[in-house]
Structure formats: structure tokens, C-alpha cells
Design an enzyme around this catalytic site. Structure first.
Site, PDB file in Angstrom:
ATOM      1  N   ASP A   1      -3.835  -1.467  -1.783  1.00 46.48           N
ATOM      2  CA  ASP A   1      -5.063  -1.792  -1.048  1.00 46.48           C
ATOM      3  C   ASP A   1      -6.290  -1.106  -1.647  1.00 46.48           C
ATOM      4  OD1 ASP A   1      -4.206   0.741  -0.257  1.00 46.48           O
ATOM      5  OD2 ASP A   1      -4.534   0.408   1.870  1.00 46.48           O
TER       6      ASP A   1
ATOM      7  N   ARG B   1       7.971   6.231  -3.528  1.00 44.17           N
ATOM      8  CA  ARG B   1       8.379   6.885  -2.283  1.00 44.17           C
ATOM      9  C   ARG B   1       7.640   6.216  -1.141  1.00 44.17           C
ATOM     10  NH1 ARG B   1       4.841   9.909  -4.942  1.00 44.17           N
ATOM     11  NH2 ARG B   1       2.888  10.477  -3.915  1.00 44.17           N
TER      12      ARG B   1
ATOM     13  N   SER C   1       0.809  -1.225   0.000  1.00 43.51           N
ATOM     14  CA  SER C   1       0.000   0.000   0.000  1.00 43.51           C
ATOM     15  C   SER C   1       0.843   1.275   0.000  1.00 43.51           C
ATOM     16  CB  SER C   1      -0.940  -0.026   1.201  1.00 43.51           C
ATOM     17  OG  SER C   1      -1.729  -1.184   1.151  1.00 43.51           O
TER      18      SER C   1
END
Length: 490
Positions: free
Chosen positions: A211, A173, A158
Site C-alpha cells: 500500500d 513475516r 500490505s
């Protein structure tokens, strides 16, 4: 509150009018800073639509609009047994999901493991070893003495990742407080599979998903009216199904323009340039002191990770700049610890059903060793309401922007995450904001309804693994890195 509208959940019947004059000043300032009226919401959404469109272009923008290679919704006929690994901001969860021969039905077995805080700033090797440990424990516990062949794994990762194939992903990132060196800019699948192979675990990553994408797919599996999947939790994000023809950055692949493809927006990065969001001085402090200053502007105003910190900073501001006004003579040292409070602290304040706010008093005594006076409790309650309401109203802007861009007049939105499921009034406040942004008549029912989602990070991951293997079986190589490896899972 200005612009909240008649259907806004009412505040507790309080004695705000009886407050001492000296406390009315800070409350008025908080109201001015945290109130987001209808006109501002519409301005935010207009800019949001432009940012979504920019993210789909070759040049890109603040919002990555990541192509997921999930091509189409499930039809309910998917079958098989799949592992799902869910790496969130707080927990790691391992699931075994069997999609049954009954349309839209599944069985699930799962175990949850805490993500150790030190792991979040540790080494890449420690991260992958820990994940392998959890998978190994799960397999050994649930399949003791069984001779397993390769199990297809849907890996819910996620964090923003660039995917040229569904079975790989390069981390753009870290978010959610993670800052592990040596992972950004790298494919996250090979190091995990290397460790799994070294341990002799019969697991192959069939799909790397977010997710939010999982929530979209899992929710649509049981509700065909779902067109958007959202997460309102530690982070904030959405996914929806786009037509390939509307994604200029993959035009070179020559796919049919009407081919559906799921887009993981990663819109926690909305307005990193600070053009339109109504930032307060507390938002500026949170950004300045975060591991990634200048990034995730929208997330830092709306996500569960930050709501308690915004609240804490606001109280400390009053303590420091109006000496003796609140908590006079008490030890406030605990309140000075960054990120001591999370969204559940604010939720507990808003859930306090008592006129005298006795539960809030107990909460402050227990967690902060502070005993607020009755007027201070009223101010505390109002501040929590304002921060929670702002988060809900801003969160609705992302949903409204997708609906506006796609010209969706009515749909269901599958939503997951602790803020959506546990924060009082969040759903109703967001619904009211949608009414204001999308100009529904007072007599109209909600045309866009945000509903509790199916388990996107578990069931969604399994479904996407199943959809991927269905494409492998059909010989459709688009978005799949290694067909030979994937065929071993059939």
C-alpha cells in the site's frame, strides 16, 4: 513539553495546576517517559539513515528495503480498466478503476469487506478462499451476465514481501496482528490464482504491491512534487524512488545505475535491536505479549494498532501500583482486557472540545463502565496527548531519514492511513518534528510537506498494473516473471 517547540498544537486550556498533588506524580512520570525532545529525534534519524542504507546492501538489516520492481513514476497518459484488491489489517477492498484519456483522471467503483478476526489466525486456505469469495461477489454484482476476458489485477498486499518480480512476492513475516501458518516464506500469488482459476474468474495478477508503494505512485500521478509515500495507520511504513546504482543487492542484474526503482522500506522494523528508540515499560510489555516479540519495534510505538493499548497499560499501571489513586472503588475489569482500546479512543479524548471534558467522561462510562472524577479526566487527557504526540514525532523520523539519505531539500509526501487522516493534531505535530530535525529557520515555510494521499491501495495498484503492462508491451522483461502470461492481458 520539552522539545515540542512553539508551533506545537496547544493543549486544551485545562486546570492542570489545580490538580491534586497525588495525581501530579503520575502525570510527571508520563511526561518524562513519553516526551521525545529535539536532540533525541536527531539521534533517531541519524541511526535511521544508517539502517536504510544497510537494508539496500546484500547483507541487509532490520529494515528490509524491499525492491518492488515498480520502475519509474506514471506520466499521466496511462489508460485502461483494472481491478485492485486491497488486503489491509482491518478491511478487504475490491475496486474497479478506469484510467481515462484525461491526464491524471480516473473513475472508480469499489466494495469493502470486513476481514474476520478469526481469519487472522486461521489457515492459508481459508484466507485465499475468503479473498476469492470477495472478488467473485464483486464481479457477479458489477458485471452480471457479461462475458469478461481476463482482467488485470493490482494486488495490494500490505505485508513485508520479497519480490524478485513484480507479479510475485514471498511473505517475509506477518504484521498487523496476522499469524496464519503456511504463508510466511511462500509466494502469495500462486495460491490466489489457483483458486481464481478453479472458480473460472477471469482475473490475472499483473502486479503485487504494498500500500505504501501504491500511495507513492498514486500521489505522484496527481502531484509531481511527491517523492515519498507513507502509511500512518494500523501499521507504519514508507516508500520512495531510489536509483538502481544505490541498491547494491541488485547490482548483479547490470541495470543502468540511474534507473529509478521504488523501494518499499518496511521500516516498521526500524531499531529492532533497541539501540536508539526511547522505549517505555509499556512498549516492552506490548512487544513481549505480541505474536512476534523482538520485531516491528518502531511500528509498536507509532502505529494505530498499538496506541490505545499503550494508553490502557499506562492506566492499569497506575491502578495496580498506586492503589486507590484513580477510579477508586469502581469496577475496572473492562480496562484489563488487552487491545480493548484502539487509536480512535485516544482520538476521541483529544477531540473533546469541552472544558469539563464531558465527552471523555461519557466515553469512559460507555466503553469501560468507569466514571472518572474531574482531576482524573485531566490526567486521562494529558496521557492521551503525550502518547499521540510521541507517535507523531517518532513517525516524522522516517520521513526525515529518507530526505536526509536522498538529500531531498523540499518535496511533498503523500500520506494515507487512519492515524494520519483521523487523529487530531497528528499532521501538525509531525510537521513540527520535521522542522526541528531538519533545522528549518523559524521564518521558513515547511520545505517537506506531508499531505493527504490519493488512494494508493486502489488507484496506486491500478496504476502499477498499467505501468507493468506498458513495460510488457515494450518488451522490457526486467522484474516480470512470466511475459507470456502477462501478454494475455494486453
Amino acid at each position: 513539553m520539552v522539545g515540542i517547540g512553539p508551533k506545537q498544537p496547544p493543549s486544551r486550556k485545562g486546570s492542570m495546576h489545580d490538580l491534586p498533588q497525588n495525581l501530579l506524580g503520575p502525570i510527571k512520570e508520563f511526561e518524562e517517559q513519553f516526551t521525545v525532545d529535539r536532540a533525541k529525534l536527531k539521534q533517531i534519524v541519524n541511526h535511521f539513515v544508517k539502517e536504510l542504507e544497510k537494508g539496500l546492501t546484500v547483507e541487509g538489516g532490520n529494515i528490509p528495503m524491499n525492491v518492488t520492481w515498480v520502475m519509474g513514476f506514471p506520466d499521466g497518459e496511462e489508460q485502461g480498466t483494472f481491478l485492485a484488491l486491497d488486503m489491509g489489517g482491518t478491511n478487504l477492498r475490491v475496486c474497479e478503476i478506469t484510467l481515462t484519456n484525461q491526464k491524471g483522471a480516473f473513475d472508480i467503483t469499489q466494495s469493502k469487506y470486513k476481514m474476520p478476526e478469526e481469519l487472522k489466525t486461521g489457515t492459508a486456505e481459508e484466507l485465499w478462499e475468503y479473498i476469492a469469495d470477495c472478488l467473485q461477489q464483486f464481479i457477479e454484482f458489477h458485471h452480471e451476465n457479461e462475458n469478461l476476458t481476463k482482467l488485470p489485477l493490482g494486488f495490494t498486499f500490505s505485508y513485508p514481501a520479497t519480490q524478485e518480480h513484480i507479479d510475485h512476492g514471498i511473505l517475509q513475516r506477518w504484521t498487523k496482528g496476522f499469524d496464519i501458518e503456511g504463508v510466511e516464506g511462500e509466494d502469495v500469488v500462486p495460491p490466489l490464482e489457483t483458486i481464481l482459476k478453479k472458480r473460472g474468474l477471469p482475473i490475472k495478477v499483473a502486479a503485487l504491491i504494498n500500500d505504501t508503494t501504491g500511495t507513492l505512485i498514486a500521489s505522484s500521478y496527481t502531484d509531481p512534487h511527491v517523492k515519498i509515500g507513507c502509511i500512518f495507520g494500523t501499521g507504519v511504513n514508507a516508500a520512495y524512488m531510489e536509483n538502481v546504482g544505490s541498491v547494491p543487492k541488485i547490482a548483479h542484474l547490470g541495470l543502468p545505475a540511474d534507473t529509478p526503482i521504488a523501494i518499499n522500506c518496511e521500516y516498521g522494523a526500524f531499531d529492532n535491536e533497541r539501540v536508539v528508540l526511547p522505549l517505555t515499560k509499556y512498549d516492552a510489555i506490548i512487544d513481549r505479549d505480541s505474536p512476534r516479540p523482538g520485531q516491528q519495534a518502531f511500528e509498536k510505538m507509532t502505529a494505530g494498532l498499538y496506541l490505545g493499548e499503550i494508553f490502557r497499560l499506562a492506566l492499569v499501571d497506575v491502578i495496580d501500583n498506586r492503589p486507590g489513586l484513580i477510579f477508586n472503588g469502581q469496577d475496572v475489569s473492562k480496562l484489563r482486557k488487552p487491545y480493548l482500546l484502539d487509536a480512535s479512543f485516544l482520538a476521541a479524548i483529544e477531540q473533546d472540545p469541552y472544558e469539563n471534558l464531558s465527552e471523555t467522561l461519557e466515553l469512559f462510562e460507555r466503553e469501560l463502565n468507569i466514571r472518572p472524577t474531574q482531576p482524573e479526566l485531566e490526567m486521562i487527557r494529558r496521557l492521551a496527548e503525550l502518547i499521540g504526540t510521541r507517535a507523531a514525532r517518532l513517525s516524522a523520523c522516517g520521513v526525515a531519514a529518507i530526505c536526509t539519505k536522498k538529500k531531498i531539500e523540499s518535496c511533498h509526501v503523500g500520506a494515507d492511513g487512519s492515524v494520519f487522516t483521523k487523529y487530531p493534531h497528528f499532521k501538525a505535530r509531525g510537521a513540527q518534528a520535521l522542522r526541528e530535525i531538519l533545522d528549518w529557520a523559524p521564518t521558513e515555510k515547511d520545505k517537506v510537506s506531508i499531505l493527504a494521499a490519493e488512494d494508493g491501495s486502489g488507484v496506486g495498484a491500478a496504476l502499477i498494473a498499467a505501468l507493468t503492462l506498458k513495460r510488457v508491451k515494450a518488451g522490457n522483461m526486467v522484474g516480470i516473471r512470466n511475459m507470456d502470461d502477462m501478454r494475455t492481458l494486453l
